[in-house]
Design a protein around this motif. Structure first.
Motif, PDB file in Angstrom:
ATOM      1  N   ASP A 124       0.802  -1.223   0.000  1.00 58.52           N
ATOM      2  CA  ASP A 124       0.000   0.000   0.000  1.00 58.52           C
ATOM      3  C   ASP A 124       0.834   1.271   0.000  1.00 58.52           C
ATOM      4  OD1 ASP A 124      -2.323  -1.541   0.043  1.00 58.52           O
ATOM      5  OD2 ASP A 124      -2.380  -1.577   2.220  1.00 58.52           O
ATOM      6  N   LEU A 149       2.787   4.048  -2.441  1.00 61.68           N
ATOM      7  CA  LEU A 149       2.855   4.541  -3.805  1.00 61.68           C
ATOM      8  C   LEU A 149       3.921   5.622  -3.839  1.00 61.68           C
ATOM      9  CD1 LEU A 149       1.566   4.456  -6.639  1.00 61.68           C
ATOM     10  CD2 LEU A 149       0.009   6.258  -5.872  1.00 61.68           C
ATOM     11  N   GLU A 154       7.674   7.186  -6.193  1.00 63.23           N
ATOM     12  CA  GLU A 154       8.569   7.141  -7.343  1.00 63.23           C
ATOM     13  C   GLU A 154       9.859   6.478  -6.865  1.00 63.23           C
ATOM     14  OE1 GLU A 154      10.548   7.106 -10.598  1.00 63.23           O
ATOM     15  OE2 GLU A 154       8.457   7.749 -10.611  1.00 63.23           O
ATOM     16  N   HIS A 213       6.104  13.524  -1.690  1.00 61.80           N
ATOM     17  CA  HIS A 213       5.405  12.249  -1.544  1.00 61.80           C
ATOM     18  C   HIS A 213       4.427  12.275  -0.377  1.00 61.80           C
ATOM     19  CE1 HIS A 213       8.490  10.818  -4.313  1.00 61.80           C
ATOM     20  NE2 HIS A 213       7.768   9.735  -4.478  1.00 61.80           N
ATOM     21  N   GLN A 242      -1.414   4.314   0.921  1.00 67.03           N
ATOM     22  CA  GLN A 242      -2.448   4.746  -0.010  1.00 67.03           C
ATOM     23  C   GLN A 242      -3.631   3.807   0.147  1.00 67.03           C
ATOM     24  OE1 GLN A 242      -2.156   7.520  -1.901  1.00 67.03           O
ATOM     25  NE2 GLN A 242      -0.221   7.782  -0.822  1.00 67.03           N
ATOM     26  N   ALA A 255      -3.439   1.551  -3.750  1.00 61.46           N
ATOM     27  CA  ALA A 255      -2.152   1.860  -4.386  1.00 61.46           C
ATOM     28  C   ALA A 255      -2.236   1.847  -5.906  1.00 61.46           C
ATOM     29  CB  ALA A 255      -1.075   0.879  -3.916  1.00 61.46           C
ATOM     30  N   SER A 256      -3.247   1.194  -6.465  1.00 65.53           N
ATOM     31  CA  SER A 256      -3.367   1.163  -7.921  1.00 65.53           C
ATOM     32  C   SER A 256      -3.975   2.459  -8.461  1.00 65.53           C
ATOM     33  CB  SER A 256      -4.211  -0.034  -8.362  1.00 65.53           C
ATOM     34  OG  SER A 256      -5.532   0.104  -7.878  1.00 65.53           O
ATOM     35  N   ASN A 257      -4.535   3.282  -7.576  1.00 65.50           N
ATOM     36  CA  ASN A 257      -5.135   4.545  -7.985  1.00 65.50           C
ATOM     37  C   ASN A 257      -4.211   5.676  -7.564  1.00 65.50           C
ATOM     38  OD1 ASN A 257      -6.631   6.791  -8.459  1.00 65.50           O
ATOM     39  ND2 ASN A 257      -8.347   6.228  -7.134  1.00 65.50           N
ATOM     40  N   SER A 258      -3.597   6.355  -8.503  1.00 59.98           N
ATOM     41  CA  SER A 258      -2.612   7.391  -8.177  1.00 59.98           C
ATOM     42  C   SER A 258      -3.241   8.755  -7.946  1.00 59.98           C
ATOM     43  CB  SER A 258      -1.558   7.477  -9.280  1.00 59.98           C
ATOM     44  OG  SER A 258      -2.179   7.875 -10.490  1.00 59.98           O
ATOM     45  N   TRP A 284      -1.864  10.881  -5.040  1.00 57.80           N
ATOM     46  CA  TRP A 284      -0.437  11.199  -5.016  1.00 57.80           C
ATOM     47  C   TRP A 284      -0.154  12.343  -5.963  1.00 57.80           C
ATOM     48  CZ3 TRP A 284       3.856   9.901  -8.425  1.00 57.80           C
ATOM     49  CH2 TRP A 284       5.091  10.093  -7.831  1.00 57.80           C
ATOM     50  N   GLU A 287       2.117  11.501 -12.019  1.00 58.14           N
ATOM     51  CA  GLU A 287       3.301  11.256 -12.835  1.00 58.14           C
ATOM     52  C   GLU A 287       3.877  12.532 -13.409  1.00 58.14           C
ATOM     53  OE1 GLU A 287       4.314   8.838 -16.861  1.00 58.14           O
ATOM     54  OE2 GLU A 287       2.988   7.897 -15.396  1.00 58.14           O
TER      55      GLU A 287
END
Length: 193
Positions: free
Chosen positions: A33, A35, A37, A147, A169, A172-175, A178, A181
């Motif tokens: 969990d 997220l 870089e 972050h 998060q 974690a699959s939903n940014s 955060w 990118e």
């Protein structure tokens, strides 16, 4: 996986560790969990390890621990102003972040500079001077701030501890929660310059 970033950062300081015969111990729990870089967090960790290597004496030790942690994000000032307003639906101390501690066996940090050691233009002098690596610490603070994490230092009689937390998060699959990118890419360019 934050352990991968720690391992990469350790690889970056291997020559320093071998030259001073510093013993490193790593105890990092699973970090689900999160997220982040990876290259930026690796850079932040590398800066902290560079600092630890510089101030750890020959045949000294560096201990790295990583574990789930409850991080109280509300500041004391906000708590005082909004004492009657509690936005939490329930009181809990369940882990909401992941904490990494890097403890070295070098000299401690003078109390007068513990609060300012991460500021870009902070400096101090003396027999235990850690000021030569302030820029790297300031960059680490900027990375953690981007972050939505936090970084701090503590001084102990047997060395210094640099710690940071990264928030978990919810998905974690939903940014969406955060920096994103494109903003992360912009930040990476500003750090490089």
């Amino acid at each position: 996986n934050i352990r991968d970033s720690i391992d990469e950062a350790l690889g970056d300081v291997t020559l320093f560790l071998e030259d001073k015969r510093i013993l490193v111990s790593v105890d990092v729990e699973s970090s689900e969990d999160l997220l982040f870089e990876p290259s930026q967090i690796q850079q932040a960790i590398c800066n902290l390890l560079d600092n630890a290597c510089k101030f750890t004496p020959r045949d000294g030790t560096i201990d790295i621990r990583g574990y789930p942690f409850f991080w109280e994000r509300r500041s004391a000032e906000v708590a005082i102003i909004e004492r009657s307003i509690d936005r939490r639906s329930r009181q809990t101390k369940a882990p909401n972040s992941f904490r990494v501690d890097i403890r070295d066996s070098g000299p401690g940090i003078p109390e007068a500079v513990v609060e300012t050691i991460f500021e870009e233009f902070s400096s101090y002098s003396g027999g235990q001077d850690r000021s030569g690596w302030v820029l790297g610490l300031a960059i680490s603070r900027m990375i953690l701030h981007r972050h939505r994490g936090r970084i701090w230092a503590e001084s102990h009689p047997d060395g210094a501890v640099f710690s940071f937390v990264l928030p978990f998060q919810p998905d974690a699959s939903n940014s969406a929660g955060w920096a994103g990118e494109s903003e992360g890419a912009h930040f990476a360019k500003s750090v490089e310059n």
